[in-house]
Design an enzyme around this catalytic site. Structure first.
Site, PDB file in Angstrom:
ATOM      1  N   ASP A  36     -73.660 -27.725 -25.097  1.00  0.00           N
ATOM      2  CA  ASP A  36     -75.094 -27.707 -25.386  1.00  0.00           C
ATOM      3  C   ASP A  36     -75.628 -26.334 -24.994  1.00  0.00           C
ATOM      4  O   ASP A  36     -75.313 -25.836 -23.907  1.00  0.00           O
ATOM      5  CB  ASP A  36     -75.811 -28.803 -24.590  1.00  0.00           C
ATOM      6  N   ASP A  37     -76.406 -25.706 -25.885  1.00  0.00           N
ATOM      7  CA  ASP A  37     -76.961 -24.387 -25.536  1.00  0.00           C
ATOM      8  C   ASP A  37     -78.284 -24.505 -24.777  1.00  0.00           C
ATOM      9  O   ASP A  37     -78.888 -23.489 -24.417  1.00  0.00           O
ATOM     10  CB  ASP A  37     -77.138 -23.518 -26.794  1.00  0.00           C
ATOM     11  N   LEU A  38     -78.738 -25.747 -24.549  1.00  0.00           N
ATOM     12  CA  LEU A  38     -79.970 -26.037 -23.795  1.00  0.00           C
ATOM     13  C   LEU A  38     -81.214 -25.438 -24.454  1.00  0.00           C
ATOM     14  O   LEU A  38     -82.224 -25.221 -23.792  1.00  0.00           O
ATOM     15  CB  LEU A  38     -79.857 -25.566 -22.332  1.00  0.00           C
ATOM     16  N   SER A  39     -81.143 -25.209 -25.769  1.00  0.00           N
ATOM     17  CA  SER A  39     -82.338 -24.730 -26.477  1.00  0.00           C
ATOM     18  C   SER A  39     -83.369 -25.845 -26.576  1.00  0.00           C
ATOM     19  O   SER A  39     -84.577 -25.595 -26.543  1.00  0.00           O
ATOM     20  CB  SER A  39     -81.970 -24.211 -27.873  1.00  0.00           C
ATOM     21  N   ILE A  57     -73.128 -24.134 -30.756  1.00  0.00           N
ATOM     22  CA  ILE A  57     -72.033 -24.659 -31.589  1.00  0.00           C
ATOM     23  C   ILE A  57     -71.552 -23.641 -32.616  1.00  0.00           C
ATOM     24  O   ILE A  57     -70.474 -23.798 -33.191  1.00  0.00           O
ATOM     25  CB  ILE A  57     -72.421 -25.971 -32.311  1.00  0.00           C
ATOM     26  N   TYR A 146     -83.327 -29.971 -44.177  1.00  0.00           N
ATOM     27  CA  TYR A 146     -82.671 -30.703 -43.085  1.00  0.00           C
ATOM     28  C   TYR A 146     -81.728 -31.781 -43.622  1.00  0.00           C
ATOM     29  O   TYR A 146     -80.549 -31.835 -43.264  1.00  0.00           O
ATOM     30  CB  TYR A 146     -83.728 -31.325 -42.167  1.00  0.00           C
ATOM     31  N   LYS A 204    -103.183 -37.809 -33.298  1.00  0.00           N
ATOM     32  CA  LYS A 204    -103.345 -37.472 -34.713  1.00  0.00           C
ATOM     33  C   LYS A 204    -102.410 -38.318 -35.566  1.00  0.00           C
ATOM     34  O   LYS A 204    -101.232 -38.479 -35.238  1.00  0.00           O
ATOM     35  CB  LYS A 204    -103.002 -35.991 -34.954  1.00  0.00           C
ATOM     36  N   ARG A 270     -98.982 -34.561 -44.516  1.00  0.00           N
ATOM     37  CA  ARG A 270     -98.126 -33.366 -44.550  1.00  0.00           C
ATOM     38  C   ARG A 270     -97.269 -33.388 -45.798  1.00  0.00           C
ATOM     39  O   ARG A 270     -96.732 -34.435 -46.172  1.00  0.00           O
ATOM     40  CB  ARG A 270     -97.227 -33.327 -43.307  1.00  0.00           C
ATOM     41  N   GLY A 272     -94.225 -33.346 -48.137  1.00  0.00           N
ATOM     42  CA  GLY A 272     -92.822 -33.693 -47.921  1.00  0.00           C
ATOM     43  C   GLY A 272     -92.607 -34.948 -47.102  1.00  0.00           C
ATOM     44  O   GLY A 272     -91.486 -35.442 -47.008  1.00  0.00           O
TER      45      GLY A 272
END
Length: 315
Positions: A36-39, A57, A146, A204, A270, A272
């Site tokens: 895990d890059d902990l981002s 990764i 995505y 919201k 929104r 999409g």
């Protein structure tokens, strides 16, 4: 405890789904390594008995790491998960989700092969389906980069199975919720609502609130991943409840649990966003003996209590 002493590698193991998976693996007697890059993952999420390797990764050094660990199963959970970010930055989304996943698969191939369990998406895979709940026979029509990047990886997995004998299974979760979910960003509406309500802040809702999602508890998704690890059936497997819940209904349930007395602020829908999605998990029930166990009210209650405990801890 398990009788075996096998090793699992979990990418994204300090994140929401990944950290719950690590906990279950540890409880079941596995040795667990985490990349895990902990981002977005957090060290405090991570079970102390798991070994953390702070790495992206996409890092080419991943191959040496996997070769040294030689895991019997790689759970590939790490991803860029924001639909909005993917629409804004499709190159970034593809770099992390496609190239990063290929780097994981190449690392597995270089290490001599492990079973790969891939966390795809069910909520973003079928677009506006022609029938509900959606099953895996429906055409894949992701409406954002995505979902397209996840589908791309799904197409690579059978190639790696045929060309390199790397076994894999694909799990397509619905909208996952539960303790530890990140309330920042747009992916975790339960987390976003819970945190805002407990803080007495405005909530919201985009559009009229009649959009429906299939909310599945994180512990149930972990059970699906564990079942897939023991099974050589490739899938893909939807993992959802088959029930659509509107945003308005979700708001009401969470408002009751948090004693929130304000109304929702409705904003423009929104672009999409799907109108309705729910997943038929009959295939997972048949092949993996998996069915979701947590009902929505109890799952929401556990989630709200976790966020409440975070508020107290912070205070």
């Amino acid at each position: 405890m398990s009788e075996h002493n096998e090793t699992a590698l979990v990418t994204g193991g300090a994140g929401f789904i990944g950290s719950h998976l690590v906990d279950r693996l540890v409880e079941s007697g596995w040795n667990v390594d985490v990349v895990d890059d902990l981002s977005s993952g957090r060290k405090e999420n991570l079970n102390p008995t798991a070994k953390l390797h702070q790495m992206d990764i996409r890092d080419r050094a991943l191959g040496d790491l996997v070769s040294s660990i030689k895991p019997s199963v790689v759970f590939h959970v790490a991803a860029q998960i924001s639909v909005a970010v993917s629409a804004r930055e499709p190159l970034l989304d593809a770099d992390v989700n496609v190239m990063g996943s290929l780097n994981v698969l190449e690392a597995v191939r270089g290490a001599g092969g492990s079973k790969v369990v891939f966390v795809s998406t069910g909520g973003a895979m079928y677009g506006e389906p022609e029938r509900l709940p959606a099953d895996e026979s429906l055409p894949e029509r992701p409406g954002a980069p995505y979902g397209t990047s996840k589908l791309c990886v799904e197409k690579y997995l059978p190639l790696y199975r045929d060309l390199y004998n790397i076994k894999s299974s694909i799990i397509r979760p619905a909208n996952v919720y539960g303790p530890r979910q990140d309330p920042h960003g747009e992916a975790g509406v339960v987390a976003i609502f819970s945190r805002a309500m407990l803080a007495g802040q405005p909530v919201k809702i985009f559009g009229d609130g009649t959009d429906e999602r299939d909310y599945v508890f994180v512990g149930d998704i972990v059970s699906a991943l564990m079942a897939a690890a023991k099974n050589d059936m490739p899938g893909p497997y939807n993992a959802g409840t088959g029930v659509g819940t509107s945003v308005n209904d979700l708001f009401r349930r969470l408002a009751d649990l948090t004693r929130y007395e304000q109304g929702a602020k409705h904003e423009a829908p929104r672009p999409g966003d799907l109108r309705r999605i729910s997943l038929d998990a009959s295939r997972a029930r048949k092949d993996l003996q998996w069915t979701p166990k947590m009902n929505l009210d109890e799952g929401l209650s556990q989630t709200v209590e976790w966020f409440r405990s975070q508020v107290k801890t912070a205070g």
